[in-house]
Design an enzyme around this catalytic site. Structure first.
Site, PDB file in Angstrom:
ATOM      1  N   ARG A 108      -0.754   6.178  -7.838  1.00  0.00           N
ATOM      2  CA  ARG A 108      -0.529   4.815  -7.513  1.00  0.00           C
ATOM      3  C   ARG A 108       0.848   4.589  -8.257  1.00  0.00           C
ATOM      4  O   ARG A 108       0.880   4.720  -9.456  1.00  0.00           O
ATOM      5  CB  ARG A 108      -1.710   4.022  -8.287  1.00  0.00           C
ATOM      6  CG  ARG A 108      -1.208   2.318  -8.045  1.00  0.00           C
ATOM      7  CD  ARG A 108      -2.452   1.435  -8.361  1.00  0.00           C
ATOM      8  NE  ARG A 108      -3.111   1.477  -7.235  1.00  0.00           N
ATOM      9  CZ  ARG A 108      -4.338   0.531  -7.075  1.00  0.00           C
ATOM     10  NH1 ARG A 108      -4.482  -0.165  -7.872  1.00  0.00           N
ATOM     11  NH2 ARG A 108      -4.907   0.555  -5.912  1.00  0.00           N
ATOM     12  N   HIS A 135      -1.071   1.230   1.362  1.00  0.00           N
ATOM     13  CA  HIS A 135      -2.302   1.364   0.918  1.00  0.00           C
ATOM     14  C   HIS A 135      -3.627   2.233   1.845  1.00  0.00           C
ATOM     15  O   HIS A 135      -4.289   1.711   2.419  1.00  0.00           O
ATOM     16  CB  HIS A 135      -2.885   0.173   0.340  1.00  0.00           C
ATOM     17  CG  HIS A 135      -3.974   0.586  -0.681  1.00  0.00           C
ATOM     18  ND1 HIS A 135      -4.254   1.513  -1.163  1.00  0.00           N
ATOM     19  CD2 HIS A 135      -4.606  -0.676  -1.540  1.00  0.00           C
ATOM     20  CE1 HIS A 135      -5.233   1.454  -2.228  1.00  0.00           C
ATOM     21  NE2 HIS A 135      -5.436   0.256  -2.270  1.00  0.00           N
ATOM     22  N   GLN A 138      -7.077   2.495   1.365  1.00  0.00           N
ATOM     23  CA  GLN A 138      -7.943   1.350   1.673  1.00  0.00           C
ATOM     24  C   GLN A 138      -8.099   1.035   2.902  1.00  0.00           C
ATOM     25  O   GLN A 138      -9.251   0.594   3.195  1.00  0.00           O
ATOM     26  CB  GLN A 138      -7.052   0.158   0.932  1.00  0.00           C
ATOM     27  CG  GLN A 138      -7.801  -1.315   1.259  1.00  0.00           C
ATOM     28  CD  GLN A 138      -8.879  -1.537   0.364  1.00  0.00           C
ATOM     29  OE1 GLN A 138      -8.931  -1.143  -1.046  1.00  0.00           O
ATOM     30  NE2 GLN A 138     -10.066  -1.875   0.867  1.00  0.00           N
ATOM     31  N   ASP A 230      -5.762 -10.949   1.468  1.00  0.00           N
ATOM     32  CA  ASP A 230      -5.247 -10.009   0.316  1.00  0.00           C
ATOM     33  C   ASP A 230      -4.661 -11.071  -0.859  1.00  0.00           C
ATOM     34  O   ASP A 230      -4.264 -12.227  -0.255  1.00  0.00           O
ATOM     35  CB  ASP A 230      -4.546  -9.111   0.776  1.00  0.00           C
ATOM     36  CG  ASP A 230      -4.119  -7.951  -0.613  1.00  0.00           C
ATOM     37  OD1 ASP A 230      -4.772  -8.292  -1.596  1.00  0.00           O
ATOM     38  OD2 ASP A 230      -3.016  -7.193  -0.351  1.00  0.00           O
ATOM     39  N   CYS A 272      -9.418  -6.561   0.380  1.00  0.00           N
ATOM     40  CA  CYS A 272      -9.374  -5.332  -0.400  1.00  0.00           C
ATOM     41  C   CYS A 272      -9.849  -5.395  -1.767  1.00  0.00           C
ATOM     42  O   CYS A 272     -10.325  -4.405  -2.410  1.00  0.00           O
ATOM     43  CB  CYS A 272      -7.873  -4.694  -0.123  1.00  0.00           C
ATOM     44  SG  CYS A 272      -6.748  -5.668  -0.855  1.00  0.00           S
ATOM     45  N   ARG A 300     -14.548   2.809  -0.335  1.00  0.00           N
ATOM     46  CA  ARG A 300     -13.351   3.607  -0.983  1.00  0.00           C
ATOM     47  C   ARG A 300     -13.743   4.989  -1.318  1.00  0.00           C
ATOM     48  O   ARG A 300     -12.963   5.971  -0.955  1.00  0.00           O
ATOM     49  CB  ARG A 300     -12.753   2.841  -1.960  1.00  0.00           C
ATOM     50  CG  ARG A 300     -12.127   1.400  -1.690  1.00  0.00           C
ATOM     51  CD  ARG A 300     -10.764   1.540  -0.956  1.00  0.00           C
ATOM     52  NE  ARG A 300     -10.040   2.573  -1.511  1.00  0.00           N
ATOM     53  CZ  ARG A 300      -9.137   2.140  -2.668  1.00  0.00           C
ATOM     54  NH1 ARG A 300      -9.032   0.932  -2.935  1.00  0.00           N
ATOM     55  NH2 ARG A 300      -8.227   2.872  -3.400  1.00  0.00           N
TER      56      ARG A 300
HETATM   57  N1  NVA Z   1      -1.563  -5.945  -2.135  1.00  0.00           N
HETATM   58  C1  NVA Z   1      -2.090  -5.875  -3.298  1.00  0.00           C
HETATM   59  C2  NVA Z   1      -3.378  -4.793  -2.961  1.00  0.00           C
HETATM   60  C3  NVA Z   1      -4.287  -4.572  -4.168  1.00  0.00           C
HETATM   61  C4  NVA Z   1      -5.480  -3.391  -3.873  1.00  0.00           C
HETATM   62  C5  NVA Z   1      -1.235  -5.228  -4.294  1.00  0.00           C
HETATM   63  O1  NVA Z   1      -0.427  -4.414  -4.001  1.00  0.00           O
HETATM   64  O2  NVA Z   1      -1.396  -5.499  -5.413  1.00  0.00           O
HETATM   65  N1   CP Z   2      -8.307  -2.256  -3.515  1.00  0.00           N
HETATM   66  C1   CP Z   2      -7.889  -1.823  -4.652  1.00  0.00           C
HETATM   67  O1   CP Z   2      -6.897  -0.535  -4.659  1.00  0.00           O
HETATM   68  O2   CP Z   2      -8.321  -2.313  -5.945  1.00  0.00           O
HETATM   69  P1   CP Z   2      -7.888  -1.629  -7.316  1.00  0.00           P
HETATM   70  O3   CP Z   2      -6.508  -2.138  -7.394  1.00  0.00           O
HETATM   71  O4   CP Z   2      -8.778  -2.169  -8.137  1.00  0.00           O
HETATM   72  O5   CP Z   2      -7.719  -0.181  -7.256  1.00  0.00           O
END
Ligand code: NVA
Ligand code: CP
Length: 314
Positions: A108, A135, A138, A230, A272, A300
């Site tokens: 990530r 992502h 997800q 989101d 998500c 997930r």
């Molecule tokens: N759009 C959000 C998704 C988190 C799972 C982010 O990137 O923070």
């Molecule tokens: N939805 C998601 O990716 O959650 P986290 O940021 O907690 O991993």
């Protein structure tokens, strides 16, 4: 480096529809096995996975680590202070070192280029656990959840997914799924916060899905099977999106009971997570019977188990 490109899981549209559907079938199959309490299927036995996190996480970290363990493997968590990829050490060096210890790398990161570089220099499969651009894990979990609840993932007339909010990484993955699997995808976002134009064009060019980008959430949600939300400011963008946050609150972009009523009685609510209750979505909408956010979170793990099985050729 001698790995075939399909080894990595970086973008949904790196795969054809048959492969995506096969992964989702596999996810359901292994989910049923794990749900039955069965613990004799151990395809990852003797394997290790390095998990690089440049950003915080609950779902991604716990679902990958748990899933890999339940299928016999061992996962190693490397938090933002451990590797400091690109700062303490170059990404290409991280990729080559971790490849020599581990069978798979999950990461990530902030810049999408970082995941591309990891994949380029790693000799083991690399799985994208979120970048500023997309992502994919997800959206695979969301696809599995839609098959379970809505009953289908396909059909430009039968399945309408309406996303409401910032045109962010989640939206890009929806668009890339729509490049491979036909359905009706609508992104309702405030002016100036539209998704990446190239990705929108890519999805349109694929010519299989109906793609709409609009600035009118009330009109957009009518007839939706799924209303998806989101956070308004993604990780690493909080300051950039400060003004957006304010303007969204003012102009009532929040998914509330009224908006869900406009969507109609058959609409599910998806998110998500993590969610900021009272900001992009109300508490009542998350807690309503047609909210399937925790089913998504659970999936997930199952979707990713199938992704890892595919990446490892198992
Ligand atoms: N759009 C959000 C998704 C988190 C799972 C982010 O990137 O923070
Ligand atoms: N939805 C998601 O990716 O959650 P986290 O940021 O907690 O991993």
């Amino acid at each position: 480096k001698e790995k075939p490109q399909w080894n990595d899981f970086l973008h949904i549209d790196d795969f054809d529809k048959a492969t995506i559907m096969k992964m989702l079938d596999r996810a359901a199959e292994v989910k049923a096995l794990l749900k039955s309490g069965e613990r004799v299927y151990l395809p990852f036995k003797g394997k290790t996975m390095a998990m690089i996190f440049a950003k915080p996480s609950m779902r991604t970290r716990v679902s990958f680590e748990t899933g890999f363990f339940l299928l016999g493997g061992h996962a190693i968590y490397l938090g933002p202070d451990d590797i400091q990829m690109g700062k303490r050490e170059e990404t290409r060096d991280v990729a080559r070192v971790l490849s020599r210890y581990n069978d798979v790398i999950m990461a990530r990161v902030f810049a999408h280029q970082d995941i591309l570089d990891l994949a380029k220099y790693s000799s083991v499969p690399v799985i994208n656990g979120l970048t500023d651009y997309n992502h994919p894990c997800q959206i695979m979990a969301d696809a599995l959840t839609m098959i379970e609840h809505v009953g289908q993932l396909e059909g430009t007339k039968k399945l309408q997914v309406v996303y409401v909010g910032d045109g962010n990484n989640i939206v890009h993955s929806w668009l890339l799924l729509a490049s491979v699997v036909p359905f009706h995808f609508v992104c309702a976002c405030p002016k100036g916060f539209e998704p990446d134009q190239k990705t929108v064009e890519k999805a349109r060019r694929a010519g299989i899905s109906k793609i709409e980008i609009t600035n009118d959430p009330k009109e957009a949600v009518r007839g939706a099977d799924v209303v998806y939300s989101d956070v308004w400011a993604s990780m690493g963008q909080k300051e950039l999106h400060f003004e957006l946050n304010l303007s969204l609150i003012d102009s009532n972009w929040q998914v509330d009971e009224q908006l869900m009523k406009l969507a109609g009685p058959r609409a599910y609510f998806m998110h998500c997570l993590p969610a900021e209750r009272g900001v992009e979505v109300t508490d009542a909408v998350i807690e309503a019977p047609n909210s399937i956010v925790f089913a998504q979170a659970e999936n997930r793990m199952h979707a990713q188990n199938a992704i890892m099985l595919h990446a490892l050729g198992l």
